[in-house]
Design a protein around this motif. Structure first.
Motif, PDB file in Angstrom:
ATOM      1  N   LEU A 297      -3.035   6.420   4.189  1.00 47.90           N
ATOM      2  CA  LEU A 297      -2.241   6.149   5.532  1.00 47.90           C
ATOM      3  C   LEU A 297      -1.105   5.709   5.091  1.00 47.90           C
ATOM      4  CD1 LEU A 297      -5.424   4.821   7.253  1.00 47.90           C
ATOM      5  CD2 LEU A 297      -4.340   7.090   7.274  1.00 47.90           C
ATOM      6  N   LEU A 298      -0.933   4.595   4.626  1.00 49.71           N
ATOM      7  CA  LEU A 298       0.544   3.904   4.325  1.00 49.71           C
ATOM      8  C   LEU A 298       1.480   4.865   3.589  1.00 49.71           C
ATOM      9  CD1 LEU A 298      -1.234   1.403   5.040  1.00 49.71           C
ATOM     10  CD2 LEU A 298       0.014   0.141   3.531  1.00 49.71           C
ATOM     11  N   ARG A 299       0.927   5.649   2.772  1.00 50.74           N
ATOM     12  CA  ARG A 299       1.949   6.520   1.905  1.00 50.74           C
ATOM     13  C   ARG A 299       1.694   7.838   2.266  1.00 50.74           C
ATOM     14  NH1 ARG A 299       4.356   3.457  -2.178  1.00 50.74           N
ATOM     15  NH2 ARG A 299       3.563   1.651  -2.886  1.00 50.74           N
ATOM     16  N   ASN A 300       1.048   8.115   3.399  1.00 43.08           N
ATOM     17  CA  ASN A 300       0.949   9.620   3.979  1.00 43.08           C
ATOM     18  C   ASN A 300       0.347  10.567   2.761  1.00 43.08           C
ATOM     19  OD1 ASN A 300       1.513   9.055   6.712  1.00 43.08           O
ATOM     20  ND2 ASN A 300       3.749   9.062   6.326  1.00 43.08           N
ATOM     21  N   GLY A 301      -0.508  10.236   2.064  1.00 46.51           N
ATOM     22  CA  GLY A 301      -1.086  10.966   1.185  1.00 46.51           C
ATOM     23  C   GLY A 301      -0.047  11.243  -0.282  1.00 46.51           C
ATOM     24  N   GLN A 302       0.917  10.368  -0.240  1.00 53.86           N
ATOM     25  CA  GLN A 302       2.007  10.483  -1.322  1.00 53.86           C
ATOM     26  C   GLN A 302       1.587   9.570  -2.498  1.00 53.86           C
ATOM     27  OE1 GLN A 302       4.305  13.298  -1.000  1.00 53.86           O
ATOM     28  NE2 GLN A 302       2.917  13.414   0.538  1.00 53.86           N
ATOM     29  N   ALA A 303       0.208   9.267  -2.617  1.00 54.99           N
ATOM     30  CA  ALA A 303      -0.244   8.418  -3.600  1.00 54.99           C
ATOM     31  C   ALA A 303      -1.750   8.811  -4.112  1.00 54.99           C
ATOM     32  CB  ALA A 303      -0.047   6.895  -3.189  1.00 54.99           C
ATOM     33  N   VAL A 304      -2.052   8.374  -5.297  1.00 53.69           N
ATOM     34  CA  VAL A 304      -3.598   8.292  -5.429  1.00 53.69           C
ATOM     35  C   VAL A 304      -4.153   6.978  -5.763  1.00 53.69           C
ATOM     36  CG1 VAL A 304      -3.436  10.379  -6.563  1.00 53.69           C
ATOM     37  CG2 VAL A 304      -2.944   8.895  -7.918  1.00 53.69           C
TER      38      VAL A 304
ATOM     39  N   ALA B 187      -7.634  -9.979 -13.270  1.00 51.37           N
ATOM     40  CA  ALA B 187      -6.330 -10.440 -13.616  1.00 51.37           C
ATOM     41  C   ALA B 187      -5.324  -9.695 -12.833  1.00 51.37           C
ATOM     42  CB  ALA B 187      -5.864 -10.386 -15.116  1.00 51.37           C
ATOM     43  N   TRP B 188      -5.572  -8.722 -12.245  1.00 52.21           N
ATOM     44  CA  TRP B 188      -4.674  -7.712 -11.403  1.00 52.21           C
ATOM     45  C   TRP B 188      -5.771  -7.137 -10.364  1.00 52.21           C
ATOM     46  CZ3 TRP B 188      -1.770  -3.636 -14.832  1.00 52.21           C
ATOM     47  CH2 TRP B 188      -0.590  -4.305 -15.623  1.00 52.21           C
ATOM     48  N   VAL B 189      -4.980  -6.709  -9.311  1.00 55.02           N
ATOM     49  CA  VAL B 189      -5.598  -5.896  -8.179  1.00 55.02           C
ATOM     50  C   VAL B 189      -4.925  -4.593  -8.324  1.00 55.02           C
ATOM     51  CG1 VAL B 189      -5.976  -5.541  -5.825  1.00 55.02           C
ATOM     52  CG2 VAL B 189      -6.067  -7.679  -6.710  1.00 55.02           C
ATOM     53  N   LEU B 190      -5.633  -3.543  -8.699  1.00 61.50           N
ATOM     54  CA  LEU B 190      -4.893  -2.156  -8.899  1.00 61.50           C
ATOM     55  C   LEU B 190      -4.683  -1.528  -7.582  1.00 61.50           C
ATOM     56  CD1 LEU B 190      -7.158  -0.747 -11.774  1.00 61.50           C
ATOM     57  CD2 LEU B 190      -4.773  -1.803 -11.946  1.00 61.50           C
ATOM     58  N   ASN B 191      -3.543  -1.085  -7.295  1.00 60.90           N
ATOM     59  CA  ASN B 191      -3.173  -0.569  -6.190  1.00 60.90           C
ATOM     60  C   ASN B 191      -3.236   1.322  -6.038  1.00 60.90           C
ATOM     61  OD1 ASN B 191      -2.846  -3.168  -5.597  1.00 60.90           O
ATOM     62  ND2 ASN B 191      -0.607  -2.825  -4.828  1.00 60.90           N
ATOM     63  N   THR B 192      -1.984   1.845  -6.439  1.00 59.47           N
ATOM     64  CA  THR B 192      -1.690   3.205  -6.457  1.00 59.47           C
ATOM     65  C   THR B 192      -0.879   3.908  -7.234  1.00 59.47           C
ATOM     66  OG1 THR B 192      -0.280   3.181  -4.696  1.00 59.47           O
ATOM     67  CG2 THR B 192      -2.410   3.177  -3.662  1.00 59.47           C
ATOM     68  N   GLY B 193      -1.214   5.151  -7.637  1.00 57.87           N
ATOM     69  CA  GLY B 193      -0.270   5.859  -8.309  1.00 57.87           C
ATOM     70  C   GLY B 193       0.402   6.773  -7.708  1.00 57.87           C
ATOM     71  N   ARG B 194       1.844   6.614  -7.502  1.00 58.59           N
ATOM     72  CA  ARG B 194       2.621   7.343  -6.556  1.00 58.59           C
ATOM     73  C   ARG B 194       2.991   8.823  -6.843  1.00 58.59           C
ATOM     74  NH1 ARG B 194       6.785   2.217  -6.109  1.00 58.59           N
ATOM     75  NH2 ARG B 194       6.351   2.695  -8.444  1.00 58.59           N
ATOM     76  N   ILE B 195       2.890   9.599  -5.900  1.00 59.53           N
ATOM     77  CA  ILE B 195       3.265  11.112  -5.898  1.00 59.53           C
ATOM     78  C   ILE B 195       4.614  11.126  -5.366  1.00 59.53           C
ATOM     79  CG2 ILE B 195       3.084  13.410  -5.169  1.00 59.53           C
ATOM     80  CD1 ILE B 195      -0.166  12.643  -4.878  1.00 59.53           C
TER      81      ILE B 195
ATOM     82  N   ASN C  25      -6.877   0.134  -1.720  1.00 53.05           N
ATOM     83  CA  ASN C  25      -6.010   0.971  -2.012  1.00 53.05           C
ATOM     84  C   ASN C  25      -6.115   2.334  -1.477  1.00 53.05           C
ATOM     85  OD1 ASN C  25      -8.126   1.418  -3.724  1.00 53.05           O
ATOM     86  ND2 ASN C  25      -7.035   0.928  -5.707  1.00 53.05           N
ATOM     87  N   LYS C  26      -7.357   2.693  -1.334  1.00 56.54           N
ATOM     88  CA  LYS C  26      -7.617   4.090  -0.721  1.00 56.54           C
ATOM     89  C   LYS C  26      -6.850   4.348   0.500  1.00 56.54           C
ATOM     90  CE  LYS C  26     -10.896   7.594   0.370  1.00 56.54           C
ATOM     91  NZ  LYS C  26     -12.547   7.953   0.606  1.00 56.54           N
ATOM     92  N   GLU C  27      -6.957   3.408   1.303  1.00 56.47           N
ATOM     93  CA  GLU C  27      -6.022   3.393   2.719  1.00 56.47           C
ATOM     94  C   GLU C  27      -4.542   3.331   2.462  1.00 56.47           C
ATOM     95  OE1 GLU C  27      -5.585   0.738   7.048  1.00 56.47           O
ATOM     96  OE2 GLU C  27      -7.625   0.717   5.893  1.00 56.47           O
ATOM     97  N   GLU C  28      -4.102   2.713   1.371  1.00 54.15           N
ATOM     98  CA  GLU C  28      -2.827   2.451   1.037  1.00 54.15           C
ATOM     99  C   GLU C  28      -2.305   4.076   0.643  1.00 54.15           C
ATOM    100  OE1 GLU C  28       0.193   1.473  -2.614  1.00 54.15           O
ATOM    101  OE2 GLU C  28      -1.452  -0.147  -2.313  1.00 54.15           O
ATOM    102  N   ALA C  29      -3.160   4.691  -0.084  1.00 55.43           N
ATOM    103  CA  ALA C  29      -2.628   6.172  -0.685  1.00 55.43           C
ATOM    104  C   ALA C  29      -2.709   6.818   0.388  1.00 55.43           C
ATOM    105  CB  ALA C  29      -3.574   6.463  -1.704  1.00 55.43           C
TER     106      ALA C  29
ATOM    107  N   SER D 193       1.873  -5.435   3.275  1.00 55.74           N
ATOM    108  CA  SER D 193       1.226  -6.954   3.500  1.00 55.74           C
ATOM    109  C   SER D 193       0.324  -7.007   4.725  1.00 55.74           C
ATOM    110  CB  SER D 193       2.579  -7.729   3.863  1.00 55.74           C
ATOM    111  OG  SER D 193       3.259  -7.988   2.412  1.00 55.74           O
ATOM    112  N   GLU D 194       0.420  -6.298   5.564  1.00 53.72           N
ATOM    113  CA  GLU D 194      -0.523  -6.040   6.645  1.00 53.72           C
ATOM    114  C   GLU D 194      -1.960  -5.795   6.217  1.00 53.72           C
ATOM    115  OE1 GLU D 194       1.824  -3.606   9.258  1.00 53.72           O
ATOM    116  OE2 GLU D 194       2.984  -5.105  10.081  1.00 53.72           O
ATOM    117  N   LEU D 195      -1.801  -4.728   5.247  1.00 54.64           N
ATOM    118  CA  LEU D 195      -3.051  -4.107   4.687  1.00 54.64           C
ATOM    119  C   LEU D 195      -3.598  -5.489   4.200  1.00 54.64           C
ATOM    120  CD1 LEU D 195      -4.986  -1.891   4.244  1.00 54.64           C
ATOM    121  CD2 LEU D 195      -3.618  -1.360   2.241  1.00 54.64           C
ATOM    122  N   TRP D 196      -3.034  -6.321   3.500  1.00 57.03           N
ATOM    123  CA  TRP D 196      -3.557  -7.360   2.735  1.00 57.03           C
ATOM    124  C   TRP D 196      -4.056  -8.242   3.778  1.00 57.03           C
ATOM    125  CZ3 TRP D 196      -5.531  -8.491  -1.651  1.00 57.03           C
ATOM    126  CH2 TRP D 196      -5.236  -8.117  -2.710  1.00 57.03           C
ATOM    127  N   LYS D 197      -3.321  -8.560   4.789  1.00 61.32           N
ATOM    128  CA  LYS D 197      -3.776  -9.575   5.652  1.00 61.32           C
ATOM    129  C   LYS D 197      -5.139  -9.253   6.546  1.00 61.32           C
ATOM    130  CE  LYS D 197      -2.260 -12.641   9.576  1.00 61.32           C
ATOM    131  NZ  LYS D 197      -3.610 -12.406  10.082  1.00 61.32           N
TER     132      LYS D 197
END
Length: 602
Positions: A384-391, A564-572, A378-382, A460-464
């Motif tokens: 790279l995928l979200r270009n720093g627009q998430a935590v 029960a969950w996988v936590l992802n990101t909080g969006r900016i 989820n750090k990479e999601e925040a 989905s690609e990140l998950w794969k």
């Protein structure tokens, strides 16, 4: 997998299908008060990134349905437009309710002279809002035939209401005429609500959009089509509706209007907003046109082409638009306003606890879910995928919500090496092809469902990539948000990437998503943990504050233990607003801004 590219993007034309029109109302509007000050020539054009699910809020928790419904239906209480943190204020109530000494009885006095929008259901008669309409609205939520995902807001709370619902469950008929002690109307404009026990969140519940008043005549008239024919007392009413394509709202001629008079919160932006808006009769905007544009590139091009007046910067465009937390000169020179907020919401992946592959509470199933969680970066999601627009998200509770602890750190972190060891230990063996089997030797296949549009393909690609590192074969399925939500509500999806924005600014709004009795409602993974549920009940018995917040931290740990969950990101969210839109300020709880803003000629 189909890879989404952005180097040759074309604007996706919105196909206008035959619409559901409500032109019949126009001819009768002149018979009504026409008290709404809105100017028909002032139009807001905006876009949603996913589809609504109709506008009967008793039957859906769709975020986009709620966004629209906020301006069609009115709750007893709402939120101050400028105040931060969010502050509850009266909407149809004359004042905040009178509360008994034991905290169980709430008495609301409803403003006189509030009328529902013109509709054929009323047979040409002006229909005034009364206390009985709120009693009917609250009862609808627990009517078993509605299977309301919002029932958890009321279950066990109001004296006599659960018993009435239980009787309806037996007989197949909910008797709305049966009086109950917990919902009383001593007179036409007084509503008395009696609770079974003191509830420290009840004012927040009352302000929730599902409890906006409806009229029984409209529900009776439209039946199963109520979601396409919303009738409320709010500033706007539905004019045209093309499901999953276009929503058009126009001013409700019966709306009484209000004077813009909000006090500054201390945010720097408030001074200019007050200068632009103070003393105006509201709403000013007479028409709202909403396009459903699921693809980020298409929505971004629509904003650049001035076809929509405000929108969030898509993550893919952030680096080309922003210089740190400011606009680059080419955008600032256009007079565009920028508002950046950390959303009062979370993104996460639901893991279905009833699923035969990943569900269950035995150690081997918990180990499988834990390994799955440990390979999602989820750090990479925040970054790279979200270009720093998430935590990177650490807890169930969103930033900015009561009970959020910025020092809390999840016990589950990205660690593929440890995930592999965990799977090896519990007998998930690799085959000749490198992919693992179940401990009994049967094939291990995950099915991960995502929504259309946005950055879901990239997620989905990140998950794969992560799941390939631990040898788990995965099938990725893409469907639209509205259909996914319906399936998830019935706990039919093995894995689903979801998001939740605060309905009210308190952690319980997030914890109830994992509360066992809410399975088949907001609990989309049917997580049922006696330990978690006991902590939930204990937290609800405590007043807001440190002691309750400590219980929330224990609930976080329990969810992690069961995974029960996988936590992802909080969006900016970086909102861009065209210069002709005045008074815009994004609210953490309210989503429809249209009744609070003005539009200058441009």
């Amino acid at each position: 997998m189909h890879r989404k590219t952005s180097n040759s993007v074309k604007f996706k034309k919105i196909l206008i299908a035959p619409v559901l029109a409500f032109a019949a109302l126009a001819g009768s509007a002149s018979a009504y008060a026409n008290t709404n000050p809105a100017d028909p020539s002032k139009v807001i054009r905006t876009a949603f990134e996913a589809a609504d699910d109709g506008f009967d809020m008793v039957k859906t928790q769709n975020f986009y349905s709620g966004w629209v419904s906020e301006v069609i239906f009115e709750t007893l209480l709402t939120y101050d437009y400028l105040a931060r943190p969010a502050k509850i204020i009266p909407e149809t109530a004359e004042a905040m309710p009178e509360i008994s000494e034991d905290g169980k009885t709430y008495t609301f006095h409803i403003k006189k002279g509030i009328y529902f929008s013109p509709d054929p259901a009323f047979k040409g008669v002006r229909r005034e809002l009364t206390a009985e309409d709120y009693i009917y609205t609250l009862k609808r939520v627990l009517d078993p035939k509605n299977r309301s995902p919002s029932a958890n807001f009321l279950n066990g709370k109001i004296v006599g209401l659960d018993e009435l619902a239980a009787q309806a469950q037996k007989t197949g008929h909910f008797d709305y005429q049966t009086p109950i002690a917990g919902l009383q109307a001593p007179d036409r404009y007084t509503l008395k609500v009696v609770l079974n026990a003191k509830d420290y969140n009840f004012l927040n519940v009352v302000a929730y959009s599902a409890f906006g008043a409806v009229a029984h005549e409209a529900i009776d008239a439209y039946g199963q089509q109520t979601a396409q024919h919303p009738v409320g007392t709010g500033p706007y009413m539905l004019d045209k509706y093309v499901p999953r394509s276009k929503i058009v709202l126009v001013a409700n001629p019966e709306y009484r209007g209000f004077t813009w008079d909000f006090k500054p919160s201390g945010d720097a932006i408030d001074k200019q907003i007050i200068k632009d808006m103070q003393g105006k009769r509201m709403p000013q905007v007479g028409r709202v046109e909403i396009s459903i544009i699921e693809e980020n590139q298409s929505r971004w091009l629509a904003f650049q082409g001035k076809q929509i007046d405000f929108d969030k910067i898509p993550e893919l465009a952030a680096l080309s638009v922003l210089d740190g937390d400011k606009l680059k000169p080419e955008y600032a020179e256009q007079g565009i306003q920028l508002q950046r907020i950390v959303e009062a919401g979370i993104t996460y992946t639901v893991l279905n606890m009833k699923d035969p592959v990943i569900g269950g509470y035995t150690n081997d199933k918990i180990a499988l879910r834990r390994a799955i969680a440990m390979v999602y970066n989820n750090k990479e999601e925040a970054t790279l995928l979200r270009n720093g627009q998430a935590v990177k998200l650490e807890s169930i509770i969103a930033p900015g919500v009561g009970g959020y602890d910025p020092a809390y750190r999840s016990s589950i972190d990205y660690n593929p090496a440890l995930a592999n060891k965990l799977l090896d230990h519990f007998g998930y063996k690799r085959g000749a092809d490198g992919y693992r089997t179940m401990p009994d030797g049967k094939p291990l296949l995950l099915k991960s469902t995502s929504n259309q549009g946005g950055i879901n393909t990239e997620i989905s690609e990140l998950w794969k990539r992560g799941l390939d590192l631990i040898g788990i074969r995965t099938q990725f399925v893409v469907s639209n948000f509205a259909d996914n939500l319906k399936a998830a509500t019935s706990c039919e999806l093995m894995m689903w990437g979801a998001a939740w924005n605060a309905d009210y600014p308190e952690a319980e709004n997030f914890m109830q998503l994992l509360y066992g009795p809410n399975s088949g409602r907001g609990n989309h993974g049917c997580y049922q943990s006696p330990a978690f549920d006991a902590l939930y009940v204990k937290a609800m018995s405590l007043p807001l504050g440190d002691e309750r917040n400590k219980i929330y931290l224990e609930m976080n740990r329990q969810m992690e233990a069961d995974t029960a969950w996988v936590l992802n990101t909080g969006r900016i969210r970086s909102w861009l607003v065209r210069p002709w839109v005045k008074g815009f300020k994004k609210h953490p709880i309210l989503h429809s801004d249209w009744q609070y803003v003005d539009v200058e000629k441009h």
